[in-house]
Motif scaffolding. Structure first.
Motif, PDB file in Angstrom:
ATOM      1  N   SER A 251       5.346 -21.372 -11.418  1.00 32.48           N
ATOM      2  CA  SER A 251       4.764 -20.733 -12.359  1.00 32.48           C
ATOM      3  C   SER A 251       4.781 -19.237 -12.197  1.00 32.48           C
ATOM      4  CB  SER A 251       3.309 -21.072 -12.108  1.00 32.48           C
ATOM      5  OG  SER A 251       2.767 -21.021 -11.309  1.00 32.48           O
ATOM      6  N   ARG A 252       4.384 -18.510 -13.450  1.00 28.63           N
ATOM      7  CA  ARG A 252       4.365 -16.963 -12.983  1.00 28.63           C
ATOM      8  C   ARG A 252       3.079 -16.764 -12.030  1.00 28.63           C
ATOM      9  NH1 ARG A 252       1.978 -12.111 -14.784  1.00 28.63           N
ATOM     10  NH2 ARG A 252       3.634 -10.576 -15.290  1.00 28.63           N
ATOM     11  N   GLU A 253       1.944 -17.610 -11.903  1.00 32.08           N
ATOM     12  CA  GLU A 253       1.134 -17.145 -10.943  1.00 32.08           C
ATOM     13  C   GLU A 253       1.691 -17.417  -9.412  1.00 32.08           C
ATOM     14  OE1 GLU A 253       0.858 -19.044 -13.729  1.00 32.08           O
ATOM     15  OE2 GLU A 253      -0.765 -17.540 -14.889  1.00 32.08           O
ATOM     16  N   LEU A 255       4.670 -17.120  -8.474  1.00 28.49           N
ATOM     17  CA  LEU A 255       5.615 -16.208  -8.364  1.00 28.49           C
ATOM     18  C   LEU A 255       4.694 -14.755  -7.881  1.00 28.49           C
ATOM     19  CD1 LEU A 255       8.489 -14.767  -8.151  1.00 28.49           C
ATOM     20  CD2 LEU A 255       8.095 -14.246 -10.616  1.00 28.49           C
ATOM     21  N   GLU A 271       1.957  -6.275 -11.064  1.00 26.29           N
ATOM     22  CA  GLU A 271       2.024  -6.401 -12.375  1.00 26.29           C
ATOM     23  C   GLU A 271       2.657  -5.515 -13.349  1.00 26.29           C
ATOM     24  OE1 GLU A 271       1.008  -9.196 -14.083  1.00 26.29           O
ATOM     25  OE2 GLU A 271      -0.751 -10.123 -12.765  1.00 26.29           O
ATOM     26  N   LEU A 274       6.534  -6.198 -13.070  1.00 25.87           N
ATOM     27  CA  LEU A 274       6.839  -7.510 -13.560  1.00 25.87           C
ATOM     28  C   LEU A 274       6.908  -7.406 -15.060  1.00 25.87           C
ATOM     29  CD1 LEU A 274       4.914 -10.044 -11.772  1.00 25.87           C
ATOM     30  CD2 LEU A 274       7.406  -9.688 -11.649  1.00 25.87           C
ATOM     31  N   THR A 278      10.425  -8.018 -16.960  1.00 25.39           N
ATOM     32  CA  THR A 278      10.478  -9.477 -17.790  1.00 25.39           C
ATOM     33  C   THR A 278      10.574  -8.937 -19.399  1.00 25.39           C
ATOM     34  OG1 THR A 278       8.921 -10.413 -16.032  1.00 25.39           O
ATOM     35  CG2 THR A 278       9.178 -11.459 -18.389  1.00 25.39           C
TER      36      THR A 278
END
Length: 280
Positions: A251-253, A255, A271, A274, A278
């Motif tokens: 999951s993104r969390e 990662l 953040e 990312l 992304t």
């Protein structure tokens, strides 16, 4: 300061030899006759029964060291299950026996495991007489991390099996040590060139013998050094260890948690990075 005298481990000294049958597992030279230990020579001279992977090689060894009157029984690969019952009885009858391989340490990619296992199961003491071992000798001079290392023995002969075999072990964070025949070493290096092109390798050939050779480099470099040559002699190959691959985040969390731990960046900074990397 006075050093305490060297003593034999309990159960292996002169005073304990009357306690019943026992098996010695003795390492013999890889090639240089001077590599045999005094303890191995003393035991070979004293013990009445020798169990050998190659009886002709054993008798040649005895001739070199002036050992006479030995009863020699064979134990070679493919016949261990058939021979073990008979050899156990012969050990009991002789009182003491020595297991030797063609060269180096028995059981290490050589016959003897089933005999040793059976002796232990039946209460027959098994005593190591340490000495030469090609895997340890090569690892000691390879200049590659020795802790941890994984000994693989001989690799499979078929190309498809070889690739699958190497892939499984290359993913582990261990230095690998394997034995290879001069007829198959190029195929093994070709597989390593494809699977681990940057991995450092060390190749030792004909260790302790007149034409001993050591080569270091990548699989590509070792192949270049061997191409066009008639390769002879037994080979030990040491493969530098790989890095343990982290599990793929689900999951993104997860990662973000991994990146925070590994990079030391602040959550705000991470953040922002990312969002930039992304795609929308």
């Amino acid at each position: 300061m006075r050093r305490p005298p060297l003593t034999a481990p309990r159960g292996t000294g002169e005073d304990d030899r009357e306690g019943g049958p026992r098996l010695y597992v003795a390492a013999t030279p890889l090639g240089n006759r001077e590599d045999v230990t005094l303890r191995v020579l003393e035991t070979l001279r004293r013990v009445p029964l020798v169990i050998a992977e190659d009886t002709r090689r054993a008798r040649s060894l005895f001739a070199i060291y002036g050992i006479e009157g030995k009863r020699v029984e064979s134990l070679f690969k493919g016949k261990e299950e058939v021979r073990t019952d008979d050899l156990i009885e012969k050990i009991r009858g002789a009182g003491e026996a020595v297991l030797i391989s063609e060269a180096g340490t028995p059981v290490i990619s050589d016959p003897g495991y089933l005999l040793v296992e059976r002796c232990r199961r039946e209460g027959v003491p098994v005593i190591p007489l340490p000495g030469p071992c090609a895997a340890v000798a090569a690892l000691s001079v390879a200049g590659l991390p020795a802790e941890p290392f994984l000994f693989l023995g001989f690799s499979p002969r078929k190309p498809g099996e070889l690739r699958h075999y190497l892939e499984g072990y290359l993913s582990l964070p261990f230095t690998l040590v394997l034995y290879e025949s001069p007829l198959r070493i190029e195929k093994t290096l070709e597989a390593l060139r494809e699977l681990a092109p940057r991995r450092p390798l060390f190749l030792a050939r004909e260790m302790t013998k007149l034409f001993e050779e050591h080569l270091s480099g990548s699989a590509e470099e070792l192949l270049a050094a061997l191409t066009g040559r008639e390769i002879k002699g037994e080979i030990t190959l040491v493969v530098g260890r790989g890095e343990k691959r982290p599990p793929r985040p689900e999951s993104r969390e997860e990662l973000v948690e991994i990146l925070l731990r590994e990079t030391g960046l602040s959550l705000k900074r991470l953040e922002r990075l990312l969002r930039r990397e992304t795609p929308a």
